[in-house]
Motif scaffolding. Structure first.
Motif, PDB file in Angstrom:
ATOM      1  N   SER A  71     -53.414 -23.217  33.676  1.00  0.00           N
ATOM      2  CA  SER A  71     -54.063 -24.247  34.476  1.00  0.00           C
ATOM      3  C   SER A  71     -52.959 -25.088  35.093  1.00  0.00           C
ATOM      4  O   SER A  71     -52.074 -25.572  34.383  1.00  0.00           O
ATOM      5  CB  SER A  71     -54.982 -25.112  33.611  1.00  0.00           C
ATOM      6  OG  SER A  71     -55.372 -26.256  34.301  1.00  0.00           O
ATOM      7  N   ALA A  72     -52.967 -25.254  36.429  1.00  0.00           N
ATOM      8  CA  ALA A  72     -51.908 -25.998  37.104  1.00  0.00           C
ATOM      9  C   ALA A  72     -52.374 -26.415  38.486  1.00  0.00           C
ATOM     10  O   ALA A  72     -53.390 -25.930  38.996  1.00  0.00           O
ATOM     11  CB  ALA A  72     -50.636 -25.156  37.196  1.00  0.00           C
ATOM     12  N   ASP A  73     -51.618 -27.352  39.096  1.00  0.00           N
ATOM     13  CA  ASP A  73     -51.938 -27.758  40.470  1.00  0.00           C
ATOM     14  C   ASP A  73     -51.690 -26.616  41.443  1.00  0.00           C
ATOM     15  O   ASP A  73     -52.422 -26.444  42.428  1.00  0.00           O
ATOM     16  CB  ASP A  73     -51.096 -28.974  40.870  1.00  0.00           C
ATOM     17  CG  ASP A  73     -51.456 -30.226  40.079  1.00  0.00           C
ATOM     18  OD1 ASP A  73     -52.568 -30.253  39.509  1.00  0.00           O
ATOM     19  OD2 ASP A  73     -50.632 -31.156  40.019  1.00  0.00           O
ATOM     20  N   GLU A  74     -50.646 -25.827  41.152  1.00  0.00           N
ATOM     21  CA  GLU A  74     -50.299 -24.718  42.046  1.00  0.00           C
ATOM     22  C   GLU A  74     -49.780 -23.556  41.211  1.00  0.00           C
ATOM     23  O   GLU A  74     -48.968 -23.756  40.306  1.00  0.00           O
ATOM     24  CB  GLU A  74     -49.237 -25.157  43.057  1.00  0.00           C
ATOM     25  CG  GLU A  74     -48.847 -24.071  44.048  1.00  0.00           C
ATOM     26  CD  GLU A  74     -47.779 -24.542  45.016  1.00  0.00           C
ATOM     27  OE1 GLU A  74     -47.405 -23.748  45.894  1.00  0.00           O
ATOM     28  OE2 GLU A  74     -47.316 -25.701  44.886  1.00  0.00           O
ATOM     29  N   VAL A  84     -45.192 -15.279  37.105  1.00  0.00           N
ATOM     30  CA  VAL A  84     -46.173 -16.265  37.519  1.00  0.00           C
ATOM     31  C   VAL A  84     -45.552 -17.636  37.295  1.00  0.00           C
ATOM     32  O   VAL A  84     -45.100 -17.941  36.183  1.00  0.00           O
ATOM     33  CB  VAL A  84     -47.490 -16.152  36.730  1.00  0.00           C
ATOM     34  CG1 VAL A  84     -48.463 -17.254  37.138  1.00  0.00           C
ATOM     35  CG2 VAL A  84     -48.118 -14.792  36.940  1.00  0.00           C
ATOM     36  N   THR A  85     -45.523 -18.442  38.370  1.00  0.00           N
ATOM     37  CA  THR A  85     -44.936 -19.773  38.279  1.00  0.00           C
ATOM     38  C   THR A  85     -46.035 -20.803  38.471  1.00  0.00           C
ATOM     39  O   THR A  85     -46.768 -20.764  39.460  1.00  0.00           O
ATOM     40  CB  THR A  85     -43.840 -19.973  39.333  1.00  0.00           C
ATOM     41  OG1 THR A  85     -42.824 -18.981  39.166  1.00  0.00           O
ATOM     42  CG2 THR A  85     -43.221 -21.368  39.194  1.00  0.00           C
ATOM     43  N   ALA A  86     -46.135 -21.702  37.492  1.00  0.00           N
ATOM     44  CA  ALA A  86     -47.122 -22.772  37.568  1.00  0.00           C
ATOM     45  C   ALA A  86     -46.386 -24.081  37.793  1.00  0.00           C
ATOM     46  O   ALA A  86     -45.426 -24.393  37.093  1.00  0.00           O
ATOM     47  CB  ALA A  86     -47.942 -22.835  36.295  1.00  0.00           C
ATOM     48  N   VAL A  87     -46.865 -24.869  38.755  1.00  0.00           N
ATOM     49  CA  VAL A  87     -46.182 -26.105  39.122  1.00  0.00           C
ATOM     50  C   VAL A  87     -47.204 -27.244  39.136  1.00  0.00           C
ATOM     51  O   VAL A  87     -48.296 -27.102  39.707  1.00  0.00           O
ATOM     52  CB  VAL A  87     -45.511 -25.983  40.505  1.00  0.00           C
ATOM     53  CG1 VAL A  87     -44.783 -27.284  40.856  1.00  0.00           C
ATOM     54  CG2 VAL A  87     -44.552 -24.810  40.539  1.00  0.00           C
ATOM     55  N   GLY A  88     -46.846 -28.378  38.488  1.00  0.00           N
ATOM     56  CA  GLY A  88     -47.674 -29.566  38.504  1.00  0.00           C
ATOM     57  C   GLY A  88     -48.799 -29.538  37.486  1.00  0.00           C
ATOM     58  O   GLY A  88     -49.699 -28.708  37.581  1.00  0.00           O
ATOM     59  N   VAL A  99     -49.217 -25.493  25.771  1.00  0.00           N
ATOM     60  CA  VAL A  99     -47.973 -25.949  26.380  1.00  0.00           C
ATOM     61  C   VAL A  99     -48.319 -26.732  27.635  1.00  0.00           C
ATOM     62  O   VAL A  99     -49.055 -26.242  28.503  1.00  0.00           O
ATOM     63  CB  VAL A  99     -47.036 -24.776  26.717  1.00  0.00           C
ATOM     64  CG1 VAL A  99     -45.770 -25.289  27.402  1.00  0.00           C
ATOM     65  CG2 VAL A  99     -46.678 -24.013  25.455  1.00  0.00           C
ATOM     66  N   ILE A 100     -47.794 -27.962  27.718  1.00  0.00           N
ATOM     67  CA  ILE A 100     -47.971 -28.813  28.890  1.00  0.00           C
ATOM     68  C   ILE A 100     -46.591 -29.108  29.458  1.00  0.00           C
ATOM     69  O   ILE A 100     -45.679 -29.481  28.717  1.00  0.00           O
ATOM     70  CB  ILE A 100     -48.690 -30.124  28.520  1.00  0.00           C
ATOM     71  CG1 ILE A 100     -50.043 -29.821  27.865  1.00  0.00           C
ATOM     72  CG2 ILE A 100     -48.869 -31.018  29.747  1.00  0.00           C
ATOM     73  CD1 ILE A 100     -50.730 -31.051  27.308  1.00  0.00           C
ATOM     74  N   ALA A 101     -46.414 -28.939  30.764  1.00  0.00           N
ATOM     75  CA  ALA A 101     -45.102 -29.140  31.369  1.00  0.00           C
ATOM     76  C   ALA A 101     -45.252 -29.381  32.868  1.00  0.00           C
ATOM     77  O   ALA A 101     -46.325 -29.178  33.452  1.00  0.00           O
ATOM     78  CB  ALA A 101     -44.200 -27.933  31.113  1.00  0.00           C
ATOM     79  N   ASP A 102     -44.138 -29.828  33.490  1.00  0.00           N
ATOM     80  CA  ASP A 102     -44.125 -29.982  34.952  1.00  0.00           C
ATOM     81  C   ASP A 102     -44.060 -28.627  35.636  1.00  0.00           C
ATOM     82  O   ASP A 102     -44.683 -28.420  36.687  1.00  0.00           O
ATOM     83  CB  ASP A 102     -42.927 -30.829  35.384  1.00  0.00           C
ATOM     84  CG  ASP A 102     -43.044 -32.281  34.908  1.00  0.00           C
ATOM     85  OD1 ASP A 102     -44.177 -32.704  34.618  1.00  0.00           O
ATOM     86  OD2 ASP A 102     -42.004 -32.958  34.815  1.00  0.00           O
ATOM     87  N   LYS A 103     -43.321 -27.688  35.012  1.00  0.00           N
ATOM     88  CA  LYS A 103     -43.160 -26.367  35.619  1.00  0.00           C
ATOM     89  C   LYS A 103     -43.019 -25.329  34.527  1.00  0.00           C
ATOM     90  O   LYS A 103     -42.287 -25.539  33.554  1.00  0.00           O
ATOM     91  CB  LYS A 103     -41.933 -26.345  36.535  1.00  0.00           C
ATOM     92  CG  LYS A 103     -41.686 -25.005  37.210  1.00  0.00           C
ATOM     93  CD  LYS A 103     -40.453 -25.069  38.099  1.00  0.00           C
ATOM     94  CE  LYS A 103     -40.178 -23.720  38.769  1.00  0.00           C
ATOM     95  NZ  LYS A 103     -38.991 -23.759  39.641  1.00  0.00           N
ATOM     96  N   VAL A 104     -43.725 -24.216  34.694  1.00  0.00           N
ATOM     97  CA  VAL A 104     -43.673 -23.129  33.730  1.00  0.00           C
ATOM     98  C   VAL A 104     -43.555 -21.816  34.488  1.00  0.00           C
ATOM     99  O   VAL A 104     -44.292 -21.573  35.463  1.00  0.00           O
ATOM    100  CB  VAL A 104     -44.917 -23.102  32.825  1.00  0.00           C
ATOM    101  CG1 VAL A 104     -44.897 -21.866  31.927  1.00  0.00           C
ATOM    102  CG2 VAL A 104     -44.994 -24.355  31.972  1.00  0.00           C
ATOM    103  N   VAL A 105     -42.632 -20.971  34.020  1.00  0.00           N
ATOM    104  CA  VAL A 105     -42.456 -19.631  34.581  1.00  0.00           C
ATOM    105  C   VAL A 105     -42.769 -18.618  33.490  1.00  0.00           C
ATOM    106  O   VAL A 105     -42.170 -18.665  32.413  1.00  0.00           O
ATOM    107  CB  VAL A 105     -41.028 -19.431  35.117  1.00  0.00           C
ATOM    108  CG1 VAL A 105     -40.865 -18.018  35.665  1.00  0.00           C
ATOM    109  CG2 VAL A 105     -40.712 -20.459  36.195  1.00  0.00           C
ATOM    110  N   TYR A 106     -43.700 -17.702  33.800  1.00  0.00           N
ATOM    111  CA  TYR A 106     -44.093 -16.682  32.833  1.00  0.00           C
ATOM    112  C   TYR A 106     -43.688 -15.319  33.354  1.00  0.00           C
ATOM    113  O   TYR A 106     -44.132 -14.882  34.419  1.00  0.00           O
ATOM    114  CB  TYR A 106     -45.595 -16.724  32.592  1.00  0.00           C
ATOM    115  CG  TYR A 106     -46.087 -15.623  31.674  1.00  0.00           C
ATOM    116  CD1 TYR A 106     -45.488 -15.403  30.437  1.00  0.00           C
ATOM    117  CD2 TYR A 106     -47.142 -14.796  32.054  1.00  0.00           C
ATOM    118  CE1 TYR A 106     -45.930 -14.399  29.600  1.00  0.00           C
ATOM    119  CE2 TYR A 106     -47.594 -13.783  31.218  1.00  0.00           C
ATOM    120  CZ  TYR A 106     -46.986 -13.588  29.983  1.00  0.00           C
ATOM    121  OH  TYR A 106     -47.423 -12.595  29.155  1.00  0.00           O
TER     122      TYR A 106
END
Length: 758
Positions: A71-74, A84-88, A99-106
């Motif tokens: 789940s992320a803004d983008e 897969v990159t999640a941002v925001g 896991v909660i973060a500003d940016k996550v790369v899977y």
């Protein structure tokens, strides 16, 4: 053994290996970096295990295929790199880890999750991990974190420069700091535990520390280059516990190391030898066994003592002084249970010399008993042994006996169509003394009971009983100083009728009950045969509010409550939704013959007894009063009085008062205690949120007219630390123990355990 043992063992390692306060220079990089939010206060005096192993634990279903939810803004998919990159406002959930973060790369190919920027990891057990950088792999079960800060589910805090999870679930924390205390920005916590490196080996369930330091307000107090202890998942394991340091007038200064031996899953032994400055080694130990249908607990001490003389030149040369306290219980089946309580001491002074439990008792009583329960049947087979442990010498005829056996059987029948039932009792006792009289008694009581409630609410109970006794007496010295040996039989019939009529008045907020009571008893005069039958089990008796309405006011069998009488009284009680509860009781007895009745507690020159009663009042949470009394029938003066009261708010200023007056008893067996008048007062004060104090005094108001015991305690208690200082002083009749005192000082560190001295 619970998880507290883990950290008591750890602290013992600090004590044993403490050699210096040196620390590695790299510690300076992380000193004072404990997470200070949130500032929520933990429950006071809560001691929980320090669990450094819960962070990044392997999920229970790690071997199963589990979906991962993003789940992320983008969200950006890179098919070429298969990432897969999640941002925001990124949220990732897998198993029970979020896991909660500003940016996550899977990385879907290598199954690697990399999180950067305000990383928060929430575990299923409630632990919350904060980090700048997190790398998780192998289904989020392995990885590393940098600049880790953890809030445990018990509000404790952990920080580490780096946290690594290696193969086989091994964990390593570099430059770790732990504290359960609330922390203010810019100041050190009350206490914290630091280590250059902490390792956890799940396979062996061991925690290993390198260069560990315990700090109080930033000041190092214990250091050890290396120590290890079982992890919090281990409930019981052999090892050393925190030693004890104490002081005693008889033993001198004492150091007591403690070693816990977990024999198996159901047995353990605590070895506690005490090394003393004045008496050599005091050996001690405690054994516990937990059986499928019972348990055994035994503790004892042994001391090689010197010859000593008391004030009466009574010399004791006890090369083998000691004591044994043993308790056991075993459920043989669904109907039978066996239990024992053995209390042995080598001599009467030992418990006071060593300051052991039951040191203020006059007698030590040992019992062994077999009991059976079956519907309306009860059976008991028991043995009793008494040991004198006071400094007062008793007359020869008052020597405590050995009771073996003591058999009792009771049966209550089913009720018939009218509600009537039989109650049958059989009791056998064999009493032996070494230097004076012995006796064997067989008693049978058959009682028929018929309860009845009338249509008008009157409650009746008719009881007809027949008591039969058979005695064999050996060398009984009766009140006429004549010795009797022989067989004695007696029969005692009795009929009693009880009547009650409760009147109830109630409204929306309160209810009152007034209940008059009348008990009429018809019984023959005389027949106790005091010249032939000794009084073994009916000596210590009081005529009071608890027994005035009873059919038989004796607790034992050796004396019968002879003579006909009528007892009458009134009960009053009130229950209020706002004003609490109150009750009162007042009663008197009338006998048809002056010289018959309840022992020598009744005035033999009058038909009427004194008035007995009680008052209970608890109108609100600030007052709880209980008062029992006896009033002279002629002038209404107090002859017996007992008062207990709690006054004031419990958390601010609470006063406890206990007063007792026992009238002179000519039959008192211990000289100097014929009359007792005593006042006990205790004041509990809440000084601040963290500080409380208590003072007390036990004052003799009769012939001694002095304080028997006084003392006090002061307690500091916050979310992570507790300190207790307790001081008391005793005044005994024996010059050898007069003005004796003791003190205890206890320090409790939450999650580590306690260190005490006395």
């Amino acid at each position: 053994m619970n998880n507290k043992f883990v950290f008591r063992t750890a602290l013992l390692g600090c004590l044993l290996f403490a050699s210096s306060f040196a620390r590695a220079e790299e510690e300076q990089a992380y000193a004072g970096q404990i997470l200070s939010e949130p500032e929520k206060q933990s429950p006071k005096a809560e001691i929980k295990p320090l669990n450094l192993t819960g962070v990044m634990s392997t999920p229970a279903n790690a071997g199963e295929e589990t979906d991962t939810y993003f789940s992320a803004d983008e969200i950006i998919n890179n098919d070429k790199l298969n990432t897969v990159t999640a941002v925001g406002n990124v949220n990732i959930i897998r198993n029970d880890i979020t896991v909660i973060a500003d940016k996550v790369v899977y990385n879907r190919v290598d199954d690697i999750v990399t999180a950067v920027g305000n990383v928060i990891l929430v575990e299923g057990d409630g632990n919350v991990v904060f980090s700048d950088y997190v790398r998780l792999e192998d289904k989020m079960s392995r990885g590393s974190m940098d600049n880790v800060k953890v809030i445990m589910n018990d509000e404790s805090r952990i920080s580490a420069k780096r946290f690594r999870r290696l193969a086989q679930d091994n964990k390593v924390m570099d430059q770790a700091v732990y504290t359960p205390c609330d922390v203010c920005s810019g100041s050190d916590p009350l206490w914290q535990l630091k280590a250059r490196k902490v390792k956890h080996y799940p396979e062996t369930k061991n925690m290993v520390y390198n260069d560990a330091v315990l700090e109080l307000k930033g000041v190092p107090v214990f250091y050890t280059p290396y120590f290890s202890h079982p992890d919090p998942t281990v409930k019981r394991r052999s090892g050393f516990l925190i030693p004890n340091i104490s002081s005693n007038n008889y033993l001198g200064e004492t150091f007591t190391p403690k070693y816990f031996w977990a024999i198996d899953d159901h047995q353990d032994f605590l070895f506690t030898p005490s090394f003393t400055t004045d008496r050599g080694i005091l050996w001690g130990g405690t054994y516990n066994a937990y059986l499928p249908r019972g348990e055994i607990s035994a503790e004892g001490t042994y001391l090689k003592a010197e010859t000593r003389d008391n004030k009466d030149n009574y010399s004791e040369d006890k090369r083998n002084r000691g004591n044994l306290f043993l308790k056991g219980r075993y459920e043989i089946n669904d109907y039978w249970v066996a239990d024992t309580d053995i209390n042995y001491v080598s001599d009467r002074y030992y418990l006071k010399d060593i300051s052991l439990p039951q040191k203020d008792n006059t007698w030590l009583t040992s019992t062994a008993r077999l009991q059976g329960f079956d519907n309306r049947n009860y059976a008991s087979l028991a043995a009793y042994y008494y040991k004198l442990v006071t400094y007062v010498d008793l007359p020869r005829q008052e020597e405590k006996p050995l009771v073996l056996p003591l058999f009792n059987y009771e049966n209550i029948s089913d009720t018939n169509q009218y509600g009537a039932y039989w109650q049958n009792t059989f009791d056998f006792a064999s009493v032996f003394r070494e230097n004076t009289n012995s006796a064997q008694r067989l008693t049978m009581i058959n009682a028929w009971n018929l309860p009845y409630t009338s249509p008008y609410g009157e409650k009746y109970k008719l009881t007809a009983s027949l008591k039969s006794d058979l005695y064999y007496i050996d060398s009984y010295l009766n009140p006429r100083n004549q010795e009797y040996t022989g067989t004695v039989a007696r029969v005692f019939p009795q009929i009693g009728l009880e009547w009650r009529l409760p009147f109830v008045r109630s409204d929306e907020d309160s209810r009152q009950i007034i209940e008059p009571v009348i008990v009429a008893v018809a019984a023959p005069n005389g027949g106790n045969k005091v010249d032939k039958i000794p009084n073994e089990d009916s000596q210590y008796i009081e005529f009071d509010d608890t027994n005035i309405l009873n059919l038989d006011r004796y607790a034992g069998y050796d004396r019968n409550d002879t003579g006909s009488r009528i007892s009458y009284g009134i009960n009053w009680s009130a229950y209020d939704n706002i004003m609490g509860r109150s009750s009162a009781f007042l009663a008197q007895s009338y006998r048809f013959k002056k010289d018959e009745g309840f022992g020598e507690n009744l005035d033999q020159s009058s038909y009427f007894s004194d008035y007995v009663g009680r008052i209970n009042a608890a109108p609100n949470q600030y007052l709880d009063l209980n008062y029992r009394f006896t009033l002279d029938k002629d002038n209404l003066k107090l002859k017996y009085s007992e008062l207990t009261a709690n006054v004031g708010p419990s958390n601010l200023l609470r006063l406890y008062v206990s007063y007792i007056y026992l009238r002179n008893n000519k039959n008192a067996i211990i000289q100097g205690y014929q009359e007792r008048q005593e006042l006990y007062t205790a004041l509990h004060m809440g000084l601040t949120r963290d500080w409380t104090a208590r003072i007390y005094n036990r004052q003799d108001l009769s012939d001694l007219d002095k304080s028997l015991e006084y003392g006090g305690s002061i307690i500091y208690e916050d979310e992570c630390f507790k300190f207790i200082l307790d001081i008391r002083r005793y005044n005994y009749n024996s010059p050898e123990y007069d003005n004796d005192y003791e003190y205890t000082a206890t320090f409790v560190l939450k999650t580590l355990g306690s260190i005490g001295s006395e």
